[in-house]
Design a protein around this motif. Structure first.
Motif, PDB file in Angstrom:
ATOM      1  N   ALA A  56       0.842  -1.195   0.000  1.00 25.81           N
ATOM      2  CA  ALA A  56       0.000   0.000   0.000  1.00 25.81           C
ATOM      3  C   ALA A  56       0.881   1.249   0.000  1.00 25.81           C
ATOM      4  N   ASP A  57       0.265   2.398  -0.266  1.00 22.00           N
ATOM      5  CA  ASP A  57       1.020   3.654  -0.164  1.00 22.00           C
ATOM      6  C   ASP A  57       0.077   4.846  -0.054  1.00 22.00           C
ATOM      7  N   VAL A 134      -4.691   3.940  -7.344  1.00 21.84           N
ATOM      8  CA  VAL A 134      -5.543   4.662  -6.401  1.00 21.84           C
ATOM      9  C   VAL A 134      -5.563   6.140  -6.770  1.00 21.84           C
ATOM     10  N   TYR A 137      -6.751   9.963  -0.910  1.00 20.48           N
ATOM     11  CA  TYR A 137      -7.850  10.472  -0.087  1.00 20.48           C
ATOM     12  C   TYR A 137      -7.390  11.496   0.939  1.00 20.48           C
ATOM     13  N   HIS A 153     -13.768  14.252  -5.245  1.00 15.01           N
ATOM     14  CA  HIS A 153     -13.719  12.782  -5.294  1.00 15.01           C
ATOM     15  C   HIS A 153     -13.929  12.210  -6.698  1.00 15.01           C
ATOM     16  N   TYR A 157     -11.310  10.410 -10.172  1.00 22.33           N
ATOM     17  CA  TYR A 157     -11.447   9.220 -11.007  1.00 22.33           C
ATOM     18  C   TYR A 157     -11.469   9.580 -12.494  1.00 22.33           C
ATOM     19  N   ALA A 226     -14.418   1.376  -3.916  1.00 18.97           N
ATOM     20  CA  ALA A 226     -15.721   0.740  -4.172  1.00 18.97           C
ATOM     21  C   ALA A 226     -16.893   1.715  -4.114  1.00 18.97           C
ATOM     22  N   SER A 227     -16.620   3.025  -4.169  1.00 18.28           N
ATOM     23  CA  SER A 227     -17.718   3.998  -4.299  1.00 18.28           C
ATOM     24  C   SER A 227     -18.330   3.824  -5.687  1.00 18.28           C
ATOM     25  N   ARG A 335     -14.776   6.987   0.097  1.00 22.55           N
ATOM     26  CA  ARG A 335     -16.195   6.850   0.463  1.00 22.55           C
ATOM     27  C   ARG A 335     -16.564   5.429   0.878  1.00 22.55           C
ATOM     28  N   SER A 336     -15.926   4.418   0.282  1.00 17.27           N
ATOM     29  CA  SER A 336     -16.406   3.062   0.553  1.00 17.27           C
ATOM     30  C   SER A 336     -16.042   2.574   1.955  1.00 17.27           C
TER      31      SER A 336
HETATM   32  C1  LIG Z   1      -7.704  -3.275   0.484  1.00 17.80           C
HETATM   33  C2  LIG Z   1      -7.606  -1.833   0.121  1.00 17.80           C
HETATM   34  C3  LIG Z   1      -6.359  -1.259  -0.009  1.00 17.80           C
HETATM   35  C4  LIG Z   1      -6.212   0.083  -0.334  1.00 17.80           C
HETATM   36  N1  LIG Z   1      -4.964   0.604  -0.438  1.00 17.80           N
HETATM   37  C5  LIG Z   1      -4.818   1.918  -0.696  1.00 17.80           C
HETATM   38  C6  LIG Z   1      -3.541   2.494  -0.741  1.00 17.80           C
HETATM   39  O1  LIG Z   1      -2.531   1.822  -0.560  1.00 17.80           O
HETATM   40  N2  LIG Z   1      -3.445   3.815  -0.988  1.00 17.80           N
HETATM   41  C7  LIG Z   1      -4.541   4.602  -1.203  1.00 17.80           C
HETATM   42  O2  LIG Z   1      -4.382   5.801  -1.431  1.00 17.80           O
HETATM   43  N3  LIG Z   1      -5.781   4.067  -1.158  1.00 17.80           N
HETATM   44  C8  LIG Z   1      -5.927   2.763  -0.896  1.00 17.80           C
HETATM   45  N4  LIG Z   1      -7.163   2.228  -0.813  1.00 17.80           N
HETATM   46  C9  LIG Z   1      -8.290   3.124  -0.994  1.00 17.80           C
HETATM   47  C10 LIG Z   1      -8.901   3.058  -2.358  1.00 17.80           C
HETATM   48  O3  LIG Z   1      -8.062   2.754  -3.392  1.00 17.80           O
HETATM   49  C11 LIG Z   1      -9.668   4.306  -2.714  1.00 17.80           C
HETATM   50  O4  LIG Z   1      -8.796   5.377  -3.013  1.00 17.80           O
HETATM   51  C12 LIG Z   1     -10.544   4.714  -1.617  1.00 17.80           C
HETATM   52  O5  LIG Z   1     -11.297   3.602  -1.212  1.00 17.80           O
HETATM   53  C13 LIG Z   1     -11.425   5.829  -2.075  1.00 17.80           C
HETATM   54  O6  LIG Z   1     -12.139   5.443  -3.165  1.00 17.80           O
HETATM   55  P1  LIG Z   1     -13.675   5.168  -3.053  1.00 17.80           P
HETATM   56  O7  LIG Z   1     -14.278   6.414  -2.501  1.00 17.80           O
HETATM   57  O8  LIG Z   1     -14.043   4.861  -4.472  1.00 17.80           O
HETATM   58  O9  LIG Z   1     -13.827   3.982  -2.146  1.00 17.80           O
HETATM   59  C14 LIG Z   1      -7.349   0.889  -0.510  1.00 17.80           C
HETATM   60  C15 LIG Z   1      -8.616   0.303  -0.374  1.00 17.80           C
HETATM   61  C16 LIG Z   1      -8.755  -1.041  -0.069  1.00 17.80           C
HETATM   62  C17 LIG Z   1     -10.119  -1.634   0.057  1.00 17.80           C
END
Ligand SMILES: Cc1cc2nc3c(=O)[nH]c(=O)nc-3n(C[C@H](O)[C@H](O)[C@H](O)COP(=O)(O)O)c2cc1C
Length: 435
Positions: A56-57, A134, A137, A153, A157, A226-227, A335-336
């Protein structure tokens, strides 16, 4: 009876998903600046038959809780933090099959430079690299990179869509397979190296790409948001997806929505490998595993968990009554993560205190505690109940958690016919060649 894929989930820091557990005497996460720590971990995972190590990062500090970074800095919440790409070529040299998923955000770096770094790693790893795409956030990342605020947000994307299009063209349309001839006075045939002539809203890249084609040509594209807008992005681009939630109900919903998004984008929904986050706490007997889990909980940092959660979700729970119910609030962070404790399963109401304690070991996913056969059974039930294809295993302590899985769980999964007895050869894309 589908195969179960295994990823190990780590980060180039001492405290990844288990707030405060660096205090447990068996944790060696503080050795993250030592290359031997990484090559040793990679060998352990390779020998155990893991598919990949996923790093991750983030590029920011968790400074949302209490409006200050102090809690995160004190509790070691993803800070201090190194660059996850750096240890990968050394780990590849120490292993034969293990893949490497590296997280890089599309918000902070030009695609022309990043595409070259991934191609270089794909060459050096002989086709064992993946990219977790990614969008970020943490507002602090945007601030420190001179961008002021993060983009909103959904716009992040949109930018990521364009970013991937630039990369795709560089990887797949610039160099022909046989461009390098190394014959007579010609190293590369100029007629076989093409401009990509990309002109978009965010990026202008006339081309050509600097790299010759690598074994996979492009890293395996992982995604984890997963938003609704994140799913649209995943539907279009992802070859593998990370999901995370506290129950089978939440994760099954995420998996269903993801496969529908892949189908909406005109792709085969079964072609995407889904990794579900889980933290195993395993020992020789269930009694020993329970004792270990109790020890881990003693090292837990509540202050650290709140800092982590606030960074992920934009929601600062500092000072809120622990018995108050958690509610969904739209924010410009991720968001997710918040949805997985609120709107994703309306039948289960979480209090603020319950969520904070849930994050103690392994973050947002479930914790599986028990002996090898017990944890293997819980993992099989989870896969069969969610429709995921494998696990992204978060650690309580590193490398201890992964060593416990290798010793106690992998043999059980093999016995159950859910993991192959021998490593599957090939590039990361070939190894994940899905069902
Ligand atoms: C298992 C997992 C690992 C993730 N690792 C990272 C990460 O390393 N760096 C990051 O900026 N976001 C990470 N995320 C966050 C997502 O990539 C995404 O940026 C975040 O959920 C916001 O997007 P969303 O609003 O669509 O959910 C991770 C999410 C999950 C479920």
């Amino acid at each position: 009876m589908s195969r179960i894929h295994l990823n190990a989930f780590a980060m180039m820091c001492a405290g990844h998903q288990s707030p405060g557990l660096w205090r447990h005497p068996s944790d060696a996460g503080f050795r993250y600046t030592d290359l031997d720590h990484w090559t040793g971990l990679a060998r352990l995972l390779d020998d155990a038959g893991f598919d990949a190590l996923f790093l991750a990062d983030v590029l920011g500090v968790y400074d949302v809780a209490g409006g200050s970074r102090d809690a995160a800095v004190r509790a070691g919440i993803q800070i201090p933090l190194g660059d996850p790409m750096m240890p990968v070529s050394a780990m590849a040299a120490a292993t034969a099959h293990l893949g490497f998923g590296v997280t890089v955000s599309t918000s902070y770096e030009h695609p022309y430079a990043l595409a070259r770094r991934f191609t270089t790693l794909d060459h050096l790893t002989k086709g064992r690299v993946g990219w977790n795409v990614v969008t970020g956030y943490l507002a602090s990342a945007a601030a420190n990179l001179g961008l002021g605020d993060q983009l909103p947000h959904d716009q992040r994307y949109e930018q990521a869509d364009e970013y991937l299009e630039v990369c795709r063209r560089l990887w797949h349309e610039s160099w022909e397979d046989d461009a390098v001839v190394r014959s007579g006075g010609t190293y590369t045939d100029p007629a076989k190296v093409h401009d990509i002539a990309f002109h978009g809203r965010w990026y202008d890249v006339p081309g050509p790409f600097l790299c010759e084609p690598s074994p996979q040509r492009s890293p395996v594209i992982f995604q984890a948001g997963a938003s609704p807008r994140g799913l649209e992005f995943a539907g279009r681009h992802a070859e593998a997806v990370f999901v995370s939630g506290p129950s089978t109900a939440v994760v099954a919903g995420q998996v269903d929505r993801l496969r529908a998004a892949v189908s909406d984008a005109g792709r085969d929904p079964a072609s995407v490998t889904v990794f579900s986050q889980l933290a195993p706490v395993v020992a020789s007997t269930s009694g020993e595993a329970d004792a270990l889990y109790a020890e881990y909980l003693e090292s837990f940092s509540l202050e650290g968990a709140l800092a982590l959660f606030a960074g992920w979700t934009g929601l600062d729970l500092t000072g809120i009554d622990p018995d108050a119910p958690l509610r969904y609030v739209e924010s410009d962070a991720g968001r997710s993560a918040l949805a997985s404790f609120t709107t994703d399963d309306p039948s289960r109401e979480w209090t603020v205190g319950e969520v904070a304690r849930h994050l103690a070991v392994g973050g947002r996913g479930p914790v599986a505690v028990g002996s090898g056969p017990e944890v293997a059974e819980q993992m099989i039930d989870w896969i069969d109940g969610t429709g995921a294809d494998g696990f992204n295993l978060a650690y309580a302590v590193t490398p201890g958690t992964f060593a416990q899985v290798a010793t106690h769980v992998v043999p059980e999964l093999r016995r159950a016919g859910r993991m192959p007895a021998d490593p599957v050869p090939g590039t990361l894309r070939e190894r994940l060649a899905l069902r």
